[in-house]
Design a protein around this motif. Structure first.
Motif, PDB file in Angstrom:
ATOM      1  N   GLN A 103      -1.851  25.318  26.774  1.00  0.00           N
ATOM      2  CA  GLN A 103      -1.050  24.878  26.106  1.00  0.00           C
ATOM      3  C   GLN A 103       0.110  26.128  26.177  1.00  0.00           C
ATOM      4  OE1 GLN A 103      -3.149  25.184  22.326  1.00  0.00           O
ATOM      5  NE2 GLN A 103      -3.581  22.925  22.226  1.00  0.00           N
ATOM      6  N   MET A 147      -1.156  29.335  13.079  1.00  0.00           N
ATOM      7  CA  MET A 147      -1.270  28.286  13.960  1.00  0.00           C
ATOM      8  C   MET A 147      -2.198  27.338  13.744  1.00  0.00           C
ATOM      9  SD  MET A 147       0.374  26.517  16.149  1.00  0.00           S
ATOM     10  CE  MET A 147       1.779  27.701  16.419  1.00  0.00           C
ATOM     11  N   TRP A 150      -1.024  25.414  10.493  1.00  0.00           N
ATOM     12  CA  TRP A 150       0.226  24.640  11.203  1.00  0.00           C
ATOM     13  C   TRP A 150      -0.290  23.357  11.763  1.00  0.00           C
ATOM     14  CZ3 TRP A 150       2.478  22.399  15.008  1.00  0.00           C
ATOM     15  CH2 TRP A 150       4.015  21.977  14.875  1.00  0.00           C
ATOM     16  N   ARG A 151      -1.282  23.138  12.590  1.00  0.00           N
ATOM     17  CA  ARG A 151      -1.565  22.217  13.132  1.00  0.00           C
ATOM     18  C   ARG A 151      -2.433  21.244  12.465  1.00  0.00           C
ATOM     19  NH1 ARG A 151      -3.579  25.700  18.577  1.00  0.00           N
ATOM     20  NH2 ARG A 151      -1.626  25.834  19.566  1.00  0.00           N
ATOM     21  N   ARG A 152      -3.333  21.942  11.648  1.00  0.00           N
ATOM     22  CA  ARG A 152      -3.890  21.104  10.558  1.00  0.00           C
ATOM     23  C   ARG A 152      -3.122  20.179   9.715  1.00  0.00           C
ATOM     24  NH1 ARG A 152      -7.209  23.644   5.493  1.00  0.00           N
ATOM     25  NH2 ARG A 152      -8.059  21.691   4.566  1.00  0.00           N
ATOM     26  N   ALA A 154       0.329  19.478  10.288  1.00  0.00           N
ATOM     27  CA  ALA A 154       1.040  18.430  11.120  1.00  0.00           C
ATOM     28  C   ALA A 154       0.189  17.254  11.331  1.00  0.00           C
ATOM     29  CB  ALA A 154       1.324  19.121  12.536  1.00  0.00           C
ATOM     30  N   ARG A 155      -1.098  17.299  11.778  1.00  0.00           N
ATOM     31  CA  ARG A 155      -2.103  16.321  12.079  1.00  0.00           C
ATOM     32  C   ARG A 155      -2.111  15.420  10.794  1.00  0.00           C
ATOM     33  NH1 ARG A 155      -7.827  15.664  11.753  1.00  0.00           N
ATOM     34  NH2 ARG A 155      -8.595  13.898  13.092  1.00  0.00           N
TER      35      ARG A 155
END
Length: 362
Positions: A103, A147, A150-152, A154-155
């Motif tokens: 990534q 992070m 944030w990903r949690r 966004a999903r």
């Protein structure tokens, strides 16, 4: 952080070029269009996963080539690091310290570069998205738990938006994703509020030097919903009918904004163009100073076309602040900015022309 070497291939005007940077100040001069900004752009791409002048596919790759590549060596915390990126616009591959990168965030976490460029005024007078990106980049570097949260979020946001647009929008699934969205959103907002509070002293220390007319500054986070009145879970539930009509989630941390209040100057709409640029630079350098305090070393600082962005008086103020910091600084211009021309700051000089970078003594 000390960037020692940068190598470019098929990057805008450069077929192949290399620059060995020095500690302290590095000045790159050249005619307009010579490629000096591209050097800063390459470092920004490696550190942010994106250019500050648009997408990779929009002119970043040299005409006639299928992909660009950038390689950098730097020292941070008494350790040497190496990273390389090959980008074709729609696909990329990278390595960091001899390991494959899965990534781009891995590169971004390792290499910290902060850039002040002609579009940086948007940090003050642009959309809230620009200021959210500013906050989240800083959090990404100082808070390990940011992070994943944030990903949690966004999903969950993506899933809720998809369900809102589905005929019938199944309520059981909506409730499940709203629960996830609310939990992650509350935690994400708390991280942002803590970061804004930590950023405040760093900015307050800089403002007397960079924008003395402001008097003082207050940073506040608008969370993206009426947090003082409602928990996010309640706001999502109350707004569900409206969101179904809109087809997207209208409240939450994805709508957050950083608000900047200056004691002795009007709001952002009333600032002059020069004051807007000075405030944007103060925000960026405040973030750099906070990062330095957290990590023990300054990020690399880049100032594109400093001579045209700030007048001579304010250039000098900025240069004095940077010289006192001990950070590595890259500056571009068609000629040496007036603030540097006095000669009392040691500067490594580079000249860019015809796809070549000539270093000191060449």
């Amino acid at each position: 952080m000390l960037i020692q070497r940068l190598r470019l291939q098929a990057f805008r005007r450069f077929d192949a070029a290399e620059i060995a940077l020095r500690p302290g100040f590095n000045l790159l001069t050249g005619d307009n269009g010579s490629g000096k900004t591209s050097v800063l752009e390459a470092l920004h791409l490696l550190a942010h996963g994106r250019s500050f002048r648009g997408r990779v596919r929009d002119g970043l790759i040299r005409q006639g080539e299928s992909a660009l590549s950038a390689y950098v060596e730097w020292e941070a915390g008494a350790r040497m690091h190496r990273a390389g990126l090959r980008h074709a616009g729609g696909s990329w591959e990278a390595r960091l310290d001899g390991e494959d990168v899965r990534q781009l965030g891995q590169l971004c976490a390792a290499l910290a570069v902060i850039t002040f460029e002609p579009g940086s005024h948007a940090l003050v007078d642009g959309s809230s998205e620009v200021r959210r990106r500013f906050l989240d980049w800083g959090l990404f570097h100082v808070e390990q738990g940011f992070m994943p949260q944030w990903r949690r979020y966004a999903r969950a946001l993506k899933q809720r938006n998809a369900l809102l647009r589905q005929p019938g929008h199944p309520s059981a699934q909506l409730e499940a994703w709203e629960h996830e969205l609310a939990q992650s959103g509350e935690q994400l907002t708390q991280l942002r509020e803590d970061y804004v509070a930590a950023l405040q002293p760093a900015l307050s220390r800089l403002l007397p030097d960079l924008l003395p007319a402001a008097g003082d500054v207050v940073l506040t986070l608008h969370p993206g919903w009426r947090r003082q009145e409602l928990a996010l879970a309640d706001a999502l539930l109350l707004g569900r009918e409206r969101d179904v009509t809109l087809g997207y989630t209208s409240q939450g941390p994805h709508r957050a904004d950083l608000r900047v209040s200056l004691r002795d100057l009007p709001g952002r709409e009333g600032l002059s163009r020069g004051q807007t640029k000075q405030l944007a630079l103060a925000l960026l350098l405040g973030q750099a100073g906070h990062l330095a305090a957290a990590q023990g070393h300054w990020p690399a600082l880049q100032l594109d076309d400093l001579g045209s962005e700030l007048d001579r008086h304010h250039q000098r103020r900025v240069l004095d602040v940077l010289a006192a910091s001990g950070a590595q600084v890259l500056i571009t211009g068609t000629e040496a900015p007036a603030g540097l021309a006095a000669g009392d700051i040691d500067v490594a000089m580079f000249h860019v022309e015809h796809g070549r970078i000539r270093g000191p003594g060449e």
